[in-house]
Write an enzyme that holds these catalytic residues in place. Structure first.
Site, PDB file in Angstrom:
ATOM      1  N   ASP A 149       0.870  -1.155   0.000  1.00  0.00           N
ATOM      2  CA  ASP A 149       0.000   0.000   0.000  1.00  0.00           C
ATOM      3  C   ASP A 149       0.914   1.213   0.000  1.00  0.00           C
ATOM      4  O   ASP A 149       1.704   1.378   0.916  1.00  0.00           O
ATOM      5  CB  ASP A 149      -0.876  -0.044   1.251  1.00  0.00           C
ATOM      6  CG  ASP A 149      -2.012   0.951   1.168  1.00  0.00           C
ATOM      7  OD1 ASP A 149      -2.244   1.486   0.070  1.00  0.00           O
ATOM      8  OD2 ASP A 149      -2.650   1.184   2.194  1.00  0.00           O
ATOM      9  N   GLU A 207      -1.949  -1.290  -5.128  1.00  0.00           N
ATOM     10  CA  GLU A 207      -3.222  -0.613  -5.257  1.00  0.00           C
ATOM     11  C   GLU A 207      -3.121   0.452  -6.334  1.00  0.00           C
ATOM     12  O   GLU A 207      -2.177   1.220  -6.348  1.00  0.00           O
ATOM     13  CB  GLU A 207      -3.576   0.032  -3.928  1.00  0.00           C
ATOM     14  CG  GLU A 207      -4.999   0.405  -3.806  1.00  0.00           C
ATOM     15  CD  GLU A 207      -5.349   0.710  -2.358  1.00  0.00           C
ATOM     16  OE1 GLU A 207      -6.527   0.822  -2.069  1.00  0.00           O
ATOM     17  OE2 GLU A 207      -4.429   0.844  -1.550  1.00  0.00           O
ATOM     18  N   CYS A 237     -12.756  -4.627   6.120  1.00  0.00           N
ATOM     19  CA  CYS A 237     -12.115  -5.320   7.235  1.00  0.00           C
ATOM     20  C   CYS A 237     -11.345  -6.514   6.676  1.00  0.00           C
ATOM     21  O   CYS A 237     -11.916  -7.335   5.958  1.00  0.00           O
ATOM     22  CB  CYS A 237     -13.158  -5.790   8.236  1.00  0.00           C
ATOM     23  SG  CYS A 237     -12.464  -6.879   9.488  1.00  0.00           S
ATOM     24  N   CYS A 247     -13.054  -9.996   8.465  1.00  0.00           N
ATOM     25  CA  CYS A 247     -14.383 -10.527   8.172  1.00  0.00           C
ATOM     26  C   CYS A 247     -14.963 -10.012   6.853  1.00  0.00           C
ATOM     27  O   CYS A 247     -15.988 -10.504   6.393  1.00  0.00           O
ATOM     28  CB  CYS A 247     -15.343 -10.211   9.320  1.00  0.00           C
ATOM     29  SG  CYS A 247     -15.843  -8.488   9.356  1.00  0.00           S
ATOM     30  N   CYS A 256     -13.188  -2.494  13.277  1.00  0.00           N
ATOM     31  CA  CYS A 256     -14.345  -3.135  12.637  1.00  0.00           C
ATOM     32  C   CYS A 256     -15.497  -3.245  13.628  1.00  0.00           C
ATOM     33  O   CYS A 256     -15.334  -3.776  14.718  1.00  0.00           O
ATOM     34  CB  CYS A 256     -13.961  -4.511  12.100  1.00  0.00           C
ATOM     35  SG  CYS A 256     -15.356  -5.349  11.324  1.00  0.00           S
ATOM     36  N   CYS A 268     -16.614  -7.444  13.608  1.00  0.00           N
ATOM     37  CA  CYS A 268     -15.842  -8.486  14.305  1.00  0.00           C
ATOM     38  C   CYS A 268     -14.863  -7.890  15.319  1.00  0.00           C
ATOM     39  O   CYS A 268     -14.028  -8.594  15.861  1.00  0.00           O
ATOM     40  CB  CYS A 268     -15.108  -9.370  13.307  1.00  0.00           C
ATOM     41  SG  CYS A 268     -13.674  -8.571  12.565  1.00  0.00           S
ATOM     42  N   ASP A 286      -3.076   1.191   7.573  1.00  0.00           N
ATOM     43  CA  ASP A 286      -2.325   0.751   6.402  1.00  0.00           C
ATOM     44  C   ASP A 286      -2.133  -0.772   6.395  1.00  0.00           C
ATOM     45  O   ASP A 286      -2.168  -1.412   5.353  1.00  0.00           O
ATOM     46  CB  ASP A 286      -0.961   1.446   6.356  1.00  0.00           C
ATOM     47  CG  ASP A 286      -1.112   2.942   6.145  1.00  0.00           C
ATOM     48  OD1 ASP A 286      -2.119   3.351   5.547  1.00  0.00           O
ATOM     49  OD2 ASP A 286      -0.223   3.701   6.585  1.00  0.00           O
TER      50      ASP A 286
HETATM   51 ZN   LIG Z   1     -14.331  -7.348  10.740  1.00  0.00          ZN
END
Ligand SMILES: [Zn+2]
Length: 393
Positions: free
Chosen positions: A206, A290, A343, A346, A362, A365, A372
């Site tokens: 990234d 990216e 995330c 999840c 998140c 979860c 980053d």
């Molecule tokens: Zn999550």
């Protein structure tokens, strides 16, 4: 395997050589501006309803130049013919970019109509494709019409390849950036295909804002310290320039120092990226990067300088040519892939994640991770998905 590679060296020209270099760069600018004036004049005539040809391509511009050169530039023989060709080629490309951009056939920033080039503004360069182009010894190169030029740094990397018969020079481009001269040799290089150290490993990169890059392995590559110092210097010189009388000697001096500082930033950045991309290409079987929309981000002023620094475009370009050398593969993530808002555990996607938020939390979860690192993890997962669907082209 044959690939193209550029070798770039800073030059230490003698006063005689420097005059010749400046003359060639000036000749290129002259041809560019002459061609642009001609195009404008013909477009104007057309608007008045006259039936004239507008020289839009390189062959058309060259034809016009050869017809006119004795009259408009009786001194043209002082420089290599390639200086004028190089200027007309630059103009043809700028005209093409403008019309492609207008018809929506060009990605990225909208290109304006070409503008007249001013002496000493921006990057000035001239290219040679024929004639005596050589790397003479570890500290001299030979250019057509210019002759022997001393280099500021050793040319060994290129010279040893030429002597071993594994590199051939196709083109030499001389440029002046921030008061310093450079030569860049575009070469055809013979390479032995290699295998990365961890052929089955995937890494996500990234291009960071506060770091040069963050890897999905959690490793953060810091921005080099000299870069920050040079940036502070640029900010100081900008303030100094604003206080000075435009056109005065002090103003000119500050402007020169500013240009040198910008060239230094570009060099530090280039070196830092080269070190990183070489290491990634030699280590990992797959590198996911990216495709951030750099142009779009430039509208956010707070981010503009940081992004310009990180120069994501540079990262992509370097990986695109280095990965095939070492037998690894580059995967470019879709620009709309929500790598920072997703995330990495999840897969839940947030609606928004403000730019100042350095941590990803998140709600689904309850994963809490550096922003980053979370993004880089998503990129590695994306690569695994792409890898399952066959090789990228
Ligand atoms: Zn999550």
């Amino acid at each position: 395997m044959k690939t193209l590679q550029a070798f770039r060296f800073a030059l230490d020209p003698s006063p005689r050589v420097e005059r010749a270099l400046a003359s060639h760069v000036g000749a290129r600018r002259f041809a560019f501006n002459w061609g642009l004036a001609l195009v404008q004049e013909r477009l104007e005539a057309r608007r008045r309803g006259e039936d004239v040809e507008v020289p839009w391509t390189l062959p058309a511009l060259r034809r016009e130049w050869n017809r006119a050169k004795e009259a408009v530039a009786p001194w043209w023989r002082e420089n290599s013919k390639e200086a004028y060709s190089s200027g007309l080629a630059g103009l043809a490309e700028a005209l093409q970019n403008w019309s492609d951009s207008r018809k929506g056939r060009r990605r990225g920033r909208r290109m304006g109509f070409p503008r007249f080039r001013k002496k000493g503004r921006g990057r000035e360069s001239v290219s040679f494709t024929t004639g005596a182009i050589r790397v003479d010894d570890p500290s001299h190169v030979v250019l057509p019409r210019i002759g022997r030029v001393r280099t500021h740094e050793p040319t060994t990397a290129l010279r040893s390849r030429i002597e071993a018969g594994t590199a051939r020079i196709l083109r030499a481009t001389v440029s002046r950036e921030g008061g310093r001269w450079y030569v860049s040799f575009t070469c055809e290089v013979e390479r032995v295909p290699q295998t990365p150290r961890r052929p089955h490993a995937v890494v996500g990169v990234d291009a960071g804002i506060q770091h040069l890059a963050v890897l999905s392995t959690g490793e953060m590559i810091e921005n080099p310290r000299p870069l920050q110092n040079a940036l502070n210097q640029i900010a100081r010189l900008n303030r100094e320039l604003a206080r000075r009388q435009p056109g005065s000697r002090g103003w000119e001096e500050t402007r020169r120092r500013l240009a040198r500082a910008h060239a230094r930033v570009a060099n530090i950045r280039r070196d830092a990226w080269h070190k990183l991309t070489t290491r990634l290409a030699k280590t990992f079987g797959t590198v996911v990067v990216e495709t951030l929309n750099v142009e779009g981000l430039k509208r956010n002023r707070r981010l503009a300088r940081a992004i310009a620094d990180a120069a994501l475009g540079n990262l992509r370009r370097q990986l695109r040519y280095k990965c095939p050398w070492s037998g690894s593969r580059v995967v470019e993530a879709d620009p709309f892939y929500p790598s920072s808002k997703r995330c990495s555990r999840c897969g839940a996607v947030k609606d928004t994640l403000p730019l100042w938020a350095r941590t990803f939390g998140c709600e689904v979860c309850s994963l809490i991770l550096d922003r980053d690192e979370n993004a880089a993890g998503n990129l590695a997962a994306l690569a695994a998905a792409v890898a399952g669907s066959g090789p990228e082209t």
